[in-house]
Design a protein around this motif. Structure first.
Motif, PDB file in Angstrom:
ATOM      1  N   ALA A 280       2.920  11.005  10.503  1.00 53.99           N
ATOM      2  CA  ALA A 280       3.941  10.253  11.236  1.00 53.99           C
ATOM      3  C   ALA A 280       3.487   9.858  12.630  1.00 53.99           C
ATOM      4  CB  ALA A 280       5.221  11.078  11.326  1.00 53.99           C
ATOM      5  N   ASN A 281       2.379  10.415  13.096  1.00 55.41           N
ATOM      6  CA  ASN A 281       1.929  10.125  14.461  1.00 55.41           C
ATOM      7  C   ASN A 281       0.726   9.187  14.505  1.00 55.41           C
ATOM      8  OD1 ASN A 281       0.093  11.906  13.355  1.00 55.41           O
ATOM      9  ND2 ASN A 281      -0.183  13.099  15.244  1.00 55.41           N
ATOM     10  N   LYS A 282       0.439   8.505  13.392  1.00 51.69           N
ATOM     11  CA  LYS A 282      -0.730   7.645  13.351  1.00 51.69           C
ATOM     12  C   LYS A 282      -0.376   6.243  12.859  1.00 51.69           C
ATOM     13  CE  LYS A 282      -4.331  11.152  12.557  1.00 51.69           C
ATOM     14  NZ  LYS A 282      -3.527  12.285  13.009  1.00 51.69           N
ATOM     15  N   VAL A 283      -1.164   5.278  13.308  1.00 49.24           N
ATOM     16  CA  VAL A 283      -1.119   3.914  12.784  1.00 49.24           C
ATOM     17  C   VAL A 283      -2.023   3.840  11.559  1.00 49.24           C
ATOM     18  CG1 VAL A 283      -1.805   1.529  13.273  1.00 49.24           C
ATOM     19  CG2 VAL A 283      -0.595   2.868  15.011  1.00 49.24           C
ATOM     20  N   LEU A 284      -1.590   3.086  10.553  1.00 46.95           N
ATOM     21  CA  LEU A 284      -2.409   2.875   9.355  1.00 46.95           C
ATOM     22  C   LEU A 284      -2.978   1.455   9.376  1.00 46.95           C
ATOM     23  CD1 LEU A 284      -3.544   3.490   6.559  1.00 46.95           C
ATOM     24  CD2 LEU A 284      -1.318   2.913   5.588  1.00 46.95           C
ATOM     25  N   GLY A 285      -4.295   1.354   9.406  1.00 51.85           N
ATOM     26  CA  GLY A 285      -4.955   0.065   9.225  1.00 51.85           C
ATOM     27  C   GLY A 285      -5.113  -0.191   7.747  1.00 51.85           C
ATOM     28  N   ALA A 286      -4.323  -1.118   7.211  1.00 50.88           N
ATOM     29  CA  ALA A 286      -4.252  -1.346   5.759  1.00 50.88           C
ATOM     30  C   ALA A 286      -5.143  -2.524   5.368  1.00 50.88           C
ATOM     31  CB  ALA A 286      -2.813  -1.608   5.339  1.00 50.88           C
ATOM     32  N   GLY A 287      -6.317  -2.224   4.807  1.00 54.34           N
ATOM     33  CA  GLY A 287      -7.224  -3.265   4.337  1.00 54.34           C
ATOM     34  C   GLY A 287      -6.806  -3.766   2.975  1.00 54.34           C
ATOM     35  N   VAL A 288      -6.110  -4.900   2.943  1.00 55.23           N
ATOM     36  CA  VAL A 288      -5.499  -5.361   1.692  1.00 55.23           C
ATOM     37  C   VAL A 288      -6.060  -6.686   1.195  1.00 55.23           C
ATOM     38  CG1 VAL A 288      -3.353  -4.086   2.052  1.00 55.23           C
ATOM     39  CG2 VAL A 288      -3.574  -6.423   2.957  1.00 55.23           C
ATOM     40  N   VAL A 289      -6.955  -7.330   1.949  1.00 57.38           N
ATOM     41  CA  VAL A 289      -7.667  -8.502   1.438  1.00 57.38           C
ATOM     42  C   VAL A 289      -9.156  -8.208   1.479  1.00 57.38           C
ATOM     43  CG1 VAL A 289      -5.862 -10.126   2.079  1.00 57.38           C
ATOM     44  CG2 VAL A 289      -7.737  -9.707   3.677  1.00 57.38           C
ATOM     45  N   ASN A 290      -9.889  -8.762   0.555  1.00 56.01           N
ATOM     46  CA  ASN A 290     -11.279  -8.369   0.318  1.00 56.01           C
ATOM     47  C   ASN A 290     -12.201  -8.964   1.378  1.00 56.01           C
ATOM     48  OD1 ASN A 290     -13.777  -7.682  -0.787  1.00 56.01           O
ATOM     49  ND2 ASN A 290     -13.080  -8.031  -2.892  1.00 56.01           N
ATOM     50  N   GLY A 291     -12.848  -8.099   2.144  1.00 54.25           N
ATOM     51  CA  GLY A 291     -13.808  -8.550   3.140  1.00 54.25           C
ATOM     52  C   GLY A 291     -15.191  -8.777   2.591  1.00 54.25           C
ATOM     53  N   ARG A 292     -15.389  -8.571   1.282  1.00 57.51           N
ATOM     54  CA  ARG A 292     -16.736  -8.663   0.713  1.00 57.51           C
ATOM     55  C   ARG A 292     -16.882  -9.699  -0.387  1.00 57.51           C
ATOM     56  NH1 ARG A 292     -19.358  -2.848  -0.450  1.00 57.51           N
ATOM     57  NH2 ARG A 292     -20.897  -4.281  -1.319  1.00 57.51           N
ATOM     58  N   ASN A 293     -15.794 -10.255  -0.872  1.00 52.54           N
ATOM     59  CA  ASN A 293     -15.913 -11.265  -1.909  1.00 52.54           C
ATOM     60  C   ASN A 293     -15.140 -12.504  -1.499  1.00 52.54           C
ATOM     61  OD1 ASN A 293     -16.827 -12.399  -4.286  1.00 52.54           O
ATOM     62  ND2 ASN A 293     -15.995 -10.815  -5.625  1.00 52.54           N
ATOM     63  N   LEU A 303       1.006  -8.499  -1.125  1.00 48.10           N
ATOM     64  CA  LEU A 303       2.271  -8.194  -0.452  1.00 48.10           C
ATOM     65  C   LEU A 303       2.975  -7.025  -1.133  1.00 48.10           C
ATOM     66  CD1 LEU A 303       4.148  -8.942   1.834  1.00 48.10           C
ATOM     67  CD2 LEU A 303       5.236 -10.634   0.332  1.00 48.10           C
ATOM     68  N   GLU A 304       2.894  -6.964  -2.457  1.00 50.79           N
ATOM     69  CA  GLU A 304       3.464  -5.810  -3.160  1.00 50.79           C
ATOM     70  C   GLU A 304       2.791  -4.515  -2.719  1.00 50.79           C
ATOM     71  OE1 GLU A 304       2.912  -6.818  -7.236  1.00 50.79           O
ATOM     72  OE2 GLU A 304       4.736  -8.050  -7.363  1.00 50.79           O
ATOM     73  N   LEU A 305       1.484  -4.555  -2.517  1.00 53.39           N
ATOM     74  CA  LEU A 305       0.760  -3.382  -2.036  1.00 53.39           C
ATOM     75  C   LEU A 305       1.240  -2.995  -0.638  1.00 53.39           C
ATOM     76  CD1 LEU A 305      -1.475  -1.251  -2.028  1.00 53.39           C
ATOM     77  CD2 LEU A 305      -3.123  -3.064  -1.492  1.00 53.39           C
ATOM     78  N   TRP A 319      -1.163  -1.926  10.540  1.00 46.76           N
ATOM     79  CA  TRP A 319      -1.990  -3.082  10.855  1.00 46.76           C
ATOM     80  C   TRP A 319      -2.442  -3.694   9.529  1.00 46.76           C
ATOM     81  CZ3 TRP A 319      -6.068  -1.132  14.997  1.00 46.76           C
ATOM     82  CH2 TRP A 319      -5.387  -0.741  16.153  1.00 46.76           C
ATOM     83  N   VAL A 320      -2.171  -4.967   9.340  1.00 47.50           N
ATOM     84  CA  VAL A 320      -2.623  -5.679   8.140  1.00 47.50           C
ATOM     85  C   VAL A 320      -4.001  -6.252   8.454  1.00 47.50           C
ATOM     86  CG1 VAL A 320      -2.116  -7.510   6.500  1.00 47.50           C
ATOM     87  CG2 VAL A 320      -0.229  -6.228   7.567  1.00 47.50           C
ATOM     88  N   GLN A 321      -4.987  -5.963   7.599  1.00 47.40           N
ATOM     89  CA  GLN A 321      -6.356  -6.354   7.917  1.00 47.40           C
ATOM     90  C   GLN A 321      -7.199  -6.491   6.645  1.00 47.40           C
ATOM     91  OE1 GLN A 321      -7.007  -3.018  10.579  1.00 47.40           O
ATOM     92  NE2 GLN A 321      -8.002  -1.804   8.973  1.00 47.40           N
ATOM     93  N   GLY A 363       4.843 -11.944   6.079  1.00 49.67           N
ATOM     94  CA  GLY A 363       5.641 -11.589   4.915  1.00 49.67           C
ATOM     95  C   GLY A 363       6.155 -10.166   4.981  1.00 49.67           C
ATOM     96  N   LEU A 364       5.315  -9.242   5.493  1.00 43.13           N
ATOM     97  CA  LEU A 364       5.748  -7.862   5.631  1.00 43.13           C
ATOM     98  C   LEU A 364       6.825  -7.730   6.695  1.00 43.13           C
ATOM     99  CD1 LEU A 364       5.348  -4.898   4.790  1.00 43.13           C
ATOM    100  CD2 LEU A 364       3.538  -4.742   6.520  1.00 43.13           C
ATOM    101  N   ASN A 365       6.683  -8.468   7.770  1.00 42.50           N
ATOM    102  CA  ASN A 365       7.642  -8.362   8.877  1.00 42.50           C
ATOM    103  C   ASN A 365       8.959  -9.078   8.597  1.00 42.50           C
ATOM    104  OD1 ASN A 365       6.129  -6.779  10.686  1.00 42.50           O
ATOM    105  ND2 ASN A 365       5.017  -8.569  11.455  1.00 42.50           N
ATOM    106  N   GLU A 366       8.871 -10.236   7.942  1.00 42.02           N
ATOM    107  CA  GLU A 366      10.051 -11.096   7.825  1.00 42.02           C
ATOM    108  C   GLU A 366      10.581 -11.217   6.403  1.00 42.02           C
ATOM    109  OE1 GLU A 366       9.259 -14.873   9.685  1.00 42.02           O
ATOM    110  OE2 GLU A 366       7.980 -13.940  11.226  1.00 42.02           O
ATOM    111  N   GLY A 367       9.858 -10.669   5.437  1.00 44.08           N
ATOM    112  CA  GLY A 367      10.299 -10.758   4.058  1.00 44.08           C
ATOM    113  C   GLY A 367       9.649 -11.905   3.313  1.00 44.08           C
TER     114      GLY A 367
END
Length: 763
Positions: A280-293, A303-305, A319-321, A363-367
């Motif tokens: 609960a005391n940390k930020v999560l950097g969520a790597g959800v798009v592929n940086g290698r392909n 967005l479902e993820l 953080w979305v990244q 999309g995560l912030n506003e729906g």
């Protein structure tokens, strides 16, 4: 509110400005001030693109003139004594000497960066740690912050990764770590004092197998860093894979302010998050798009993820990244104007990834309703692609389905083949050869560019290529090389050349990706079933062989390297794609043999880099990778000699797989490691022939006869002299003729001396 972030941006420049500037500096055409200005322009363009896209947390210190690990080496002052004292600041000449070597001074070892096609310079821990010897992170933070009007996010390679990626650990790891930490403490303090709010500290080693002792080092390091006064908040960033149960528990307990995770490469981080939740005391950097392909993200799935992640972590702590730095992607897909529309629409290079990150953050912030138009356009792109007839080729699918075990093995064991080949070729002891390519002179590059642009006709162009081949054959004969090559003057890149001729591949015009230093490649894109419409190398190989009585090797790039050095389709397993490529190469190998080519080299420099980062997954990968090579190489007669080349690998890791390839001759990198890599072949009792590289082609220096002879003597102490071939570490394409030819002359002389020495010893 969730924030958008990136982990790093391509640094070669949209039009390869870095390559031109660095190579001009090396050639003495520009001075250091001009090079520094070119670097500033590249960095500032990258920051502007990210700011214009709407990225909230923009990285700095992700730029490098050569390599980010070398930058970290300079930051902490870990300078080997052979390069002179570090002093208060590492000079630019010393920086490049570590990367490229200097007269009488070998460069740092170059090796693969995890399972990517990027190469890094290996830290040497027998060097003393001088403390901060580079002001680069602080200068670039000030520069970025001034341009952006808000604090940038400095990026540092973490102390544990720097330590574990190094070599020559002369003391316990904990002692080496203690030597590194004062420089990191000072770097954090200085960044905090100048206004940095967050610092991204990369610890990619955490996605590989780690021991309890290594994770204890991690704890010790970050407890020390957490105590720094006035420090920025720390985002500990991982990528290229997932944590495991052990490392998850240790990482989540660290006194850091955020943890960045890759949710693309494997499902394990997602499973661990669902099972254990998130602090609960940390930020999560969520790597959800592929940086290698390069394929567009499915925005609905991404967005479902994110929505699933938000069940465990408040949105304002996300953080979305991308999944990793965008270093591994070309700059901008909009530059590719010649591709089929349905394929072009599927592509997302670095700048398109920025758009995806910003869209998903909104999309995560506003729906979903806030990005409904983007979601619909994205879905339509995939619908059109699924209907494309360019992707599927039924004959290739049927051929793949019909494979039997006989297709994966030579007709006789190596001992039988070797006897037949000895009689056929009658080569001397310590036979000399090269790896394949020769210097691509300005004249060669100009002719190819004019031909591609339609300014030079086919007849004139291929006449020019034949002249180059003929001159090369004569010169190789003159200096006494035993097994010749045609020089590959018609090839711009060892993968791209074949990709241009195979169906199922496309080649970009501007899709450059850094490999190391100023070197960049344009990875082809595999979008459909791979097959060979016609022979690709037979005519030039037949012509070269017609000019000499000495063997001329046919030169092919292997299926696993073609796979690993391409952007690969995601709707088919990597194994099946490799087998498709292997079948195309099998046809080429048979045609070369029928044309009278008696030695055929199928290069697999990328075999090891495809290894999964978790050892439990190695066997599956190596099984199909070896079988792909054997599928390509096994359709020839016993008298035909199959060669392969590998470079910059930890051969201990894959020695059994190298043996299983069943190649008659392999050539390997050896010079930078001073022969230590050969121990793996001794321990394995490797029975086949091997050419340990006797000089480093990546350094702009001419090795002496004595230096080469010394390496051969070491090799002959480890392996049977009758197994040994004599060759450079790698191809000579990037070297100048005035470097290549004296080096080869010295190599031939060293081989001659070795023959005399050995023959005198035995009789």
């Amino acid at each position: 509110m969730a924030r958008s972030s990136t982990l790093g941006h391509p640094r070669i420049g949209k039009h390869r400005e870095l390559k031109r500037a660095v190579e001009a500096y090396w050639a003495g055409k520009i001075d250091e001030a001009a090079l520094q200005q070119a670097g500033r322009e590249i960095r500032q363009a990258a920051w502007a693109v990210q700011q214009a896209a709407g990225i909230d947390l923009i990285p700095c210190n992700d730029f490098s003139f050569y390599d980010q690990v070398l930058d970290a080496i300079c930051l902490v002052g870990l300078i080997p004594e052979r390069f002179g004292p570090a002093g208060s600041t590492v000079s630019l000449p010393a920086y490049f000497a570590m990367a490229r070597g200097a007269p009488g001074v070998p460069a740092l070892e170059l090796t693969k960066w995890f399972d990517t096609n990027y190469h890094y310079l290996v830290p040497e821990f027998d060097a003393p740690v001088a403390g901060i010897a580079s002001s680069k992170p602080f200068e670039e933070f000030a520069e970025a912050t001034a341009q952006l009007g808000r604090p940038a996010k400095p990026v540092l390679l973490g102390p544990v990764s720097l330590l574990l990626l190094g070599k020559h650990h002369t003391r316990p790891l904990a002692e080496h770590l203690r030597g590194l930490l004062p420089a990191y403490v000072e770097a954090l303090r200085r960044l905090g004092q100048t206004g940095a709010e967050w610092v991204q500290i990369d610890e990619p080693v955490l996605v590989a197998d780690r021991t309890e002792d290594e994770l204890a080092l991690l704890r010790a390091a970050y407890e020390e860093l957490a105590r720094v006064d006035q420090r920025p908040r720390i985002m500990l960033q991982t990528y290229y894979g997932s944590l495991d149960e052990l490392s998850w528990s240790r990482v989540m307990a660290l006194p850091v302010d955020g943890v960045g995770l890759d949710f693309v490469r494997t499902p394990v981080n997602r499973e661990l998050l669902n099972r254990h939740g998130f602090p609960a005391n940390k930020v999560l950097g969520a790597g959800v798009v592929n940086g290698r392909n390069v394929w567009r993200a499915n925005l609905v799935e991404a967005l479902e993820l994110l929505e699933e992640i938000a069940e465990h972590v408040e949105v304002d702590r996300i953080w979305v990244q991308p999944s990793c730095s965008l270093l591994h992607l070309p700059h901008d897909a909009r530059l590719e104007t010649h591709l089929p529309p349905e394929i072009a629409a599927l592509l997302a290079f670095a700048e398109q990834r920025l758009e995806e990150v910003v869209t998903l953050t909104r999309g995560l912030n506003e729906g979903r309703s806030a990005i409904i138009d983007e979601l619909e356009r994205n879905a339509e792109i995939f619908r059109v692609a699924l209907d494309s007839t360019r992707i599927h080729h039924r004959p290739t699918q049927e051929r793949l389905a019909a494979l039997t075990e006989d297709d994966f093995r030579r007709s006789s064991p190596y001992e039988v083949r070797a006897a037949l080949q000895r009689r056929r070729f009658a080569l001397p002891l310590f036979p000399t050869t090269t790896i394949g390519s020769f210097p691509q002179t300005p004249e060669v590059r100009s002719a190819r560019a004019r031909w591609r642009a339609g300014k030079l006709g086919d007849e004139e162009y291929w006449g020019f290529i034949r002249e180059q081949i003929a001159a090369l054959i004569r010169r190789q004969e003159e200096i006494g090389i035993d097994v010749l090559v045609h020089g590959e003057f018609e090839r711009s890149d060892m993968v791209e050349y074949f990709a241009e001729q195979l169906e199922g591949f496309i080649v970009t015009e501007h899709g450059w990706v850094q490999s190391y230093g100023s070197r960049a490649a344009r990875p082809p894109i595999i979008f459909g079933d791979v097959h060979r419409p016609k022979p690709m190398t037979v005519e030039v190989s037949r012509y070269a062989q017609s000019l000499t009585d000495r063997p001329v090797k046919g030169m092919l790039t292997g299926p696993v390297t073609m796979l690993n050095w391409s952007f690969v389709r995601e709707d088919l397993s990597r194994r099946d794609v490799a087998y498709q490529i292997a079948l195309a190469l099998r046809d080429e190998v048979r045609d070369l043999e029928a044309a009278g080519i008696a030695m055929i080299q199928i290069d697999e420099p990328a075999l090891r880099e495809g290894l999964p980062l978790r050892r439990q997954e190695w066997d599956e990968y190596l099984d199909w990778a070896v079988r792909a090579f054997r599928l390509a190489s096994s359709g020839v007669a016993d008298e035909t000699q199959i060669h392969s080349h590998m470079c910059y690998s930890e051969f201990n890791d894959i020695i059994e797989a190298i043996d299983a390839l069943d190649a008659d001759v392999i050539s390997i990198e050896n010079s930078r490691s001073q022969g230590e890599l050969l121990r793996a072949f001794l321990d394995r009792r490797y029975p086949r022939q091997i050419g340990p590289g006797v000089y480093d082609v990546h350094s702009a220096r001419v090795p002496s006869v004595e230096e080469i002879e010394s390496l051969l003597l070491k090799a002959a102490e480890i392996l049977d002299p009758e197994q040994l071939w004599v060759n450079p570490d790698c191809g000579l394409k990037t070297r100048r003729p005035e470097e290549a030819w004296p080096s080869l002359e010295n190599m031939v002389e060293a081989a001659r001396r070795m023959r005399e020495r050995y023959l005198a010893r035995v009789g």
